[in-house]
Design a protein around this motif. Sequence first.
Motif, short mmCIF file in Angstrom:
data_model
loop_
_atom_site.label_atom_id
_atom_site.label_comp_id
_atom_site.label_asym_id
_atom_site.label_seq_id
_atom_site.Cartn_x
_atom_site.Cartn_y
_atom_site.Cartn_z
N ALA A 176 0.83 -1.20 0.00
CA ALA A 176 0.00 0.00 0.00
C ALA A 176 0.87 1.26 0.00
CB ALA A 176 -0.94 0.00 1.20
N VAL A 177 1.91 1.25 0.82
CA VAL A 177 2.82 2.40 0.88
C VAL A 177 3.52 2.58 -0.47
CG1 VAL A 177 4.96 3.25 1.92
CG2 VAL A 177 3.17 2.28 3.38
N ALA A 178 3.99 1.49 -1.05
CA ALA A 178 4.71 1.57 -2.34
C ALA A 178 3.81 2.10 -3.45
CB ALA A 178 5.25 0.19 -2.71
N ALA A 179 2.52 1.74 -3.39
CA ALA A 179 1.59 2.17 -4.44
C ALA A 179 0.97 3.54 -4.15
CB ALA A 179 0.49 1.12 -4.60
N GLY A 180 1.24 4.08 -2.96
CA GLY A 180 0.64 5.35 -2.59
C GLY A 180 -0.85 5.27 -2.33
N ALA A 181 -1.33 4.11 -1.85
CA ALA A 181 -2.74 3.97 -1.46
C ALA A 181 -2.88 4.46 -0.03
CB ALA A 181 -3.18 2.51 -1.58
N PRO A 182 -3.56 5.58 0.21
CA PRO A 182 -3.42 6.29 1.49
C PRO A 182 -4.36 5.88 2.62
CG PRO A 182 -4.64 7.65 -0.05
CD PRO A 182 -4.29 6.38 -0.79
N HIS A 183 -5.33 5.00 2.37
CA HIS A 183 -6.33 4.71 3.41
C HIS A 183 -6.41 3.20 3.65
CE1 HIS A 183 -7.36 8.85 2.76
NE2 HIS A 183 -7.75 8.60 1.53
N PHE A 184 -6.41 2.81 4.93
CA PHE A 184 -6.32 1.39 5.28
C PHE A 184 -7.26 1.11 6.45
CE2 PHE A 184 -4.65 -2.59 6.62
CZ PHE A 184 -3.78 -3.08 5.64
N ILE A 185 -8.20 0.20 6.24
CA ILE A 185 -9.11 -0.21 7.32
C ILE A 185 -8.78 -1.65 7.70
CG2 ILE A 185 -11.50 -0.66 7.96
CD1 ILE A 185 -12.30 1.72 6.40
N PHE A 186 -8.56 -1.86 8.98
CA PHE A 186 -8.08 -3.15 9.47
C PHE A 186 -9.11 -3.83 10.35
CE2 PHE A 186 -5.43 -5.37 12.84
CZ PHE A 186 -5.29 -6.53 12.09
N SER A 187 -9.31 -5.10 10.06
CA SER A 187 -10.22 -5.96 10.81
C SER A 187 -9.48 -6.47 12.05
CB SER A 187 -10.62 -7.12 9.90
OG SER A 187 -11.16 -8.19 10.60
N SER A 188 -9.62 -5.75 13.17
CA SER A 188 -8.99 -6.17 14.42
C SER A 188 -10.03 -6.86 15.31
CB SER A 188 -8.32 -4.99 15.13
OG SER A 188 -7.47 -5.46 16.17
N HIS A 231 4.66 7.51 7.04
CA HIS A 231 4.26 7.60 5.63
C HIS A 231 2.90 8.29 5.51
CE1 HIS A 231 7.50 4.92 4.28
NE2 HIS A 231 7.26 4.21 5.35
N PRO A 232 2.56 8.78 4.30
CA PRO A 232 1.25 9.40 4.09
C PRO A 232 0.13 8.36 4.00
CG PRO A 232 2.51 9.45 2.06
CD PRO A 232 3.43 8.91 3.12
N LEU A 233 -0.17 7.75 5.12
CA LEU A 233 -1.23 6.74 5.20
C LEU A 233 -1.99 6.96 6.50
CD1 LEU A 233 -1.08 2.98 4.47
CD2 LEU A 233 -1.51 3.66 6.83
N ASN A 234 -3.32 6.92 6.43
CA ASN A 234 -4.09 6.88 7.67
C ASN A 234 -4.89 5.59 7.71
OD1 ASN A 234 -6.13 7.65 5.84
ND2 ASN A 234 -7.09 9.07 7.26
N TYR A 235 -5.27 5.20 8.92
CA TYR A 235 -5.88 3.88 9.08
C TYR A 235 -6.99 3.94 10.13
CZ TYR A 235 -3.55 3.36 13.57
OH TYR A 235 -3.16 3.54 14.88
N CYS A 236 -7.83 2.92 10.07
CA CYS A 236 -8.83 2.70 11.12
C CYS A 236 -8.75 1.24 11.52
CB CYS A 236 -10.23 3.04 10.64
SG CYS A 236 -11.50 2.71 11.88
#
Length: 335
Positions: A108-120, A163-168
């Motif tokens: 995701a970082v390499a591709a510049g995909a900035p939003h990540f939602i994680f199943s915790s 990195h320019p990524l935010n997550y939930c």
Amino acid sequence: MTDKVPVLVTGGAGYIGSHAVLALLDAGWPVAVIDNLTTGFRFAVPDDVPFYQGDIEDGELLARIFAEQGTRAIMHFAGSIVVPESVENPLKYYHNNTVKSRALIAAAVAAGAPHFIFSSTAATYGIPEVSPVSEDTPQSPINPYGWSKLMTERMLADTAFAHPLNYCALRYFNVAGADPQGRSGQSTAGATHLIKVAVEAALGKRGHVAVYGTDYGTPDGTGVRDYIHVSDLAAAHVLALEALIAEPERSLTMNCGYGRGFSVLEVLDAVDRVTNLTIERRIEGRRAGDPDSLVSDNARIKATLPWVPRHDDLETIVGHALQWERKLGEIRSRT
């Protein structure tokens, strides 16, 4: 109005992932799915959704998907989820849930995909000393499954800093039920979730339901859990994605539950009422590591997202699970 960016759903042929795909489609988002079909089912992904059979550890495949789909957001459901198996085979869980998540985050970082939602999971809390459990409750997992998920939360936090990524990270409590329109449901053979087991027993697929322990510090002595309808959970993911896009500098960690618990016996009574049957209960010993009560404090998600559960009713959850279990028998008889 949130820009509806292309979303890649990992594990989108599985139970929760397939419902997230439906929720995204219903809301008009462009969606693609990657799943290795180890535990997922190809029939769970709609025919018009781009589907890639492969592994999230495959960096070349991920790079191709991101390029072909223009992926800007990831909903990550792929992983292993059976707690007792994680104790017996910890390295499988650290590989599937932690090492592979690292590969996905790196892609995701390499591709510049900035939003990540994680199943915790609420399993990151271990056996909490308080209930309801808030997001600030100390995280002290008691099994490799919980640790494998907590490690991924940590990786996301550190990556978002660098990195320019935010997550939930959404910490699930006990997910149950099925799509009200009968488009998907829990299809795994030998599943261990109580409501799934109970509706299988009601339909004659199992002879009885085991009740593990009747000496807990709860009103009827059986363990109390917070059951959340899978479609309400999927809706929370879509709203979380909107929140990440609206505020790209902010990351989120939230419990996903209703804030109310039901005991094992209360759940089985509800199945009896919905089916007009009496399921045989067999009392067995406690399982190691089962807390007396595990109920969410869901104040944060309700304050952060415009999330209004639509299926917050135990008999509704059971009814939808039963409806899917009947349909699943028809699907299996055709394949």
